[in-house]
Design an enzyme around this catalytic site. Structure first.
Site, PDB file in Angstrom:
ATOM      1  N   SER A 147      81.063  40.493  58.501  1.00  0.00           N
ATOM      2  CA  SER A 147      79.596  40.154  58.997  1.00  0.00           C
ATOM      3  C   SER A 147      79.613  38.099  58.870  1.00  0.00           C
ATOM      4  O   SER A 147      79.012  37.337  59.515  1.00  0.00           O
ATOM      5  CB  SER A 147      78.558  40.577  59.045  1.00  0.00           C
ATOM      6  OG  SER A 147      77.823  40.816  57.321  1.00  0.00           O
ATOM      7  N   LYS A 163      75.018  35.141  62.958  1.00  0.00           N
ATOM      8  CA  LYS A 163      74.045  35.403  63.145  1.00  0.00           C
ATOM      9  C   LYS A 163      73.272  34.227  64.108  1.00  0.00           C
ATOM     10  O   LYS A 163      73.008  34.010  65.122  1.00  0.00           O
ATOM     11  CB  LYS A 163      73.178  34.427  61.704  1.00  0.00           C
ATOM     12  CG  LYS A 163      72.680  35.869  60.919  1.00  0.00           C
ATOM     13  CD  LYS A 163      71.804  36.373  60.907  1.00  0.00           C
ATOM     14  CE  LYS A 163      71.579  37.018  60.271  1.00  0.00           C
ATOM     15  NZ  LYS A 163      70.509  38.309  60.339  1.00  0.00           N
TER      16      LYS A 163
END
Length: 420
Positions: free
Chosen positions: A314, A56
């Protein structure tokens, strides 16, 4: 798919170059354990090893960088997030020396609040508003309108997508001998990483097959593909909190339009837990539920023998207070734990008779009378673990032969939520 939207790869490359002021490319590691299990060449793109332990930071950094380049005087940034996006924004605020206001639901765990504050290093203010995220988002948008601040969405934004796409550029640059993977597996939440990476591979390595994986309880991409437009799901299972999104982003969907819905795997939440524990116990890697999605989906896309496969991890922001729940779910998925409601006769020796039919690998982990005042029979909540797969079929046969009446409630979400 030539008519699909494209990314400006020069802009993605510029974003990747700018990111080097913040951190080096996250590792692309061949994993011997998974390679041996799949009979393939399995590579993991370790976004869990970024400065904020998720990808992110890429989008947050890029959106903030481009905003500051365009309007240097506007140095106030806002986001609404209780997870990895908040931490990425906080870290980017520290890097640029800008002010960040991060809105979080009142119910956000203190661990996440503390990590966001630590990454912000005095540059961010956290405001806890709303019991539900929609209330939090509304407050953040109202604040932006009043203050003239730049709102940083978690995924549905061109600069965010461009930043997340740098992950794919790194993968292609890091592949040994310059040969692109045969298969790329991407986790999907709101679609920032998956849409950006898909666009890069379509343009740079069209020979690579791309597959996607969502939590079974939040199939926002597959539903959108089936209906050919983004759809807000009526119900979402929030266990895989980093990817449990009710609606795929509109811009993200446009980049993913045309994907075959059959190419989107839906990973059961309990199976993800088994994968998390397997990787933790064998490799020592700590993956959050969303971070384990791509690894978990290695079993979903047919025979991988001889193929070169990249799975994107992720994130690794896992709160270890959740570990008992993860272990519980993993045992249930593997068929090593069950819950029953047992009708136990209220007579001397009844419990002894029941215990006598347990096998050598069976262990009672929960025994609780649900109705204390029963005269002839009592309802008992019974939790049993076994060290042997398949043992419960034999146990249930012995229970039936002995005349015990029981109900398997292991997969009954309504009952287990009330009594387990």
């Amino acid at each position: 798919m030539s008519d699909l939207p494209r990314l400006d790869l020069e802009a993605v490359g510029a974003a990747a170059t700018a990111l080097r002021s913040l951190f080096e490319p996250t590792p692309l590691q061949q994993n011997a354990y998974l390679s041996a299990r799949c009979g393939a060449e399995i590579w993991l793109k370790r976004e869990d090893l970024s400065p904020v332990r998720s990808y992110k930071i890429r989008g947050a950094f890029n959106a903030m960088r481009k905003s500051l380049d365009a309007q240097p005087e506007r140095r106030n940034f806002v986001c609404a997030s209780a997870g990895n996006h908040a931490q990425g924004v906080a870290y980017a605020c520290r890097h640029f020396g800008t002010r960040g206001v991060i809105f979080m639901p009142v119910t956000t765990p203190q661990q996440k609040i503390g990590k966001t504050q630590a990454f912000g290093a005095g540059q961010v203010e956290i405001r806890l508003i709303g019991d539900y995220f929609d209330e939090t988002l509304r407050a953040a948008m109202e604040f932006c309108a009043a203050e003239g601040a730049r709102f940083l969405p978690p995924f549905d934004d061109p600069d965010i997508i461009e930043g997340q796409a740098t992950c794919a550029l790194e993968i292609l640059a890091q592949m040994p001998d310059g040969r692109a993977p045969d298969l790329l597996i991407l986790p999907v939440g709101g679609g920032g990483l998956s849409s950006g990476s898909t666009a890069v591979f379509r343009q740079r390595a069209p020979e690579t097959a791309i597959r996607y994986v969502e939590p079974e309880g939040a199939p926002s991409l597959r539903t959108a593909l089936e209906r050919d437009h983004p759809v807000r799901l009526d119900k979402v299972d929030n266990f895989v909190d980093g990817a449990a999104v009710a609606q795929i982003g509109a811009r993200n969907f446009e980049l993913l339009r045309g994907v075959d819905p059959a190419h989107v795997a839906l990973a059961p939440e309990n199976r993800i837990c088994a994968t998390m524990l397997d990787i933790l116990n064998t490799e020592g890697f700590v993956f959050e539920p969303a971070g384990a999605l791509a690894v978990d989906a290695l079993r979903d896309f047919g025979d991988l023998s001889g193929k070169r496969v990249v799975a994107v991890v992720s994130g690794g922001n896992f709160d270890f207070e959740r570990l008992p729940d993860v272990k519980e779910r993993a045992l249930r998925w593997e068929g090593l734990k069950k819950y029953y409601i047992l009708r136990l006769p209220q007579r001397p020796g009844a419990l002894r008779d029941f215990l006598a039919i347990l096998g050598p690998d069976d262990d009672i982990t929960r025994f609780e009378y649900l109705k204390k005042s029963a005269r002839n029979f009592g309802s008992v909540l019974l939790g049993i673990e076994s060290r042997k797969q398949g043992a419960f079929a034999d146990l249930e046969s012995r229970m039936t032969e002995a005349g015990f009446v029981f109900q398997d409630i292991t997969e009954d979400a309504v009952i287990t939520s009330l009594v387990v």
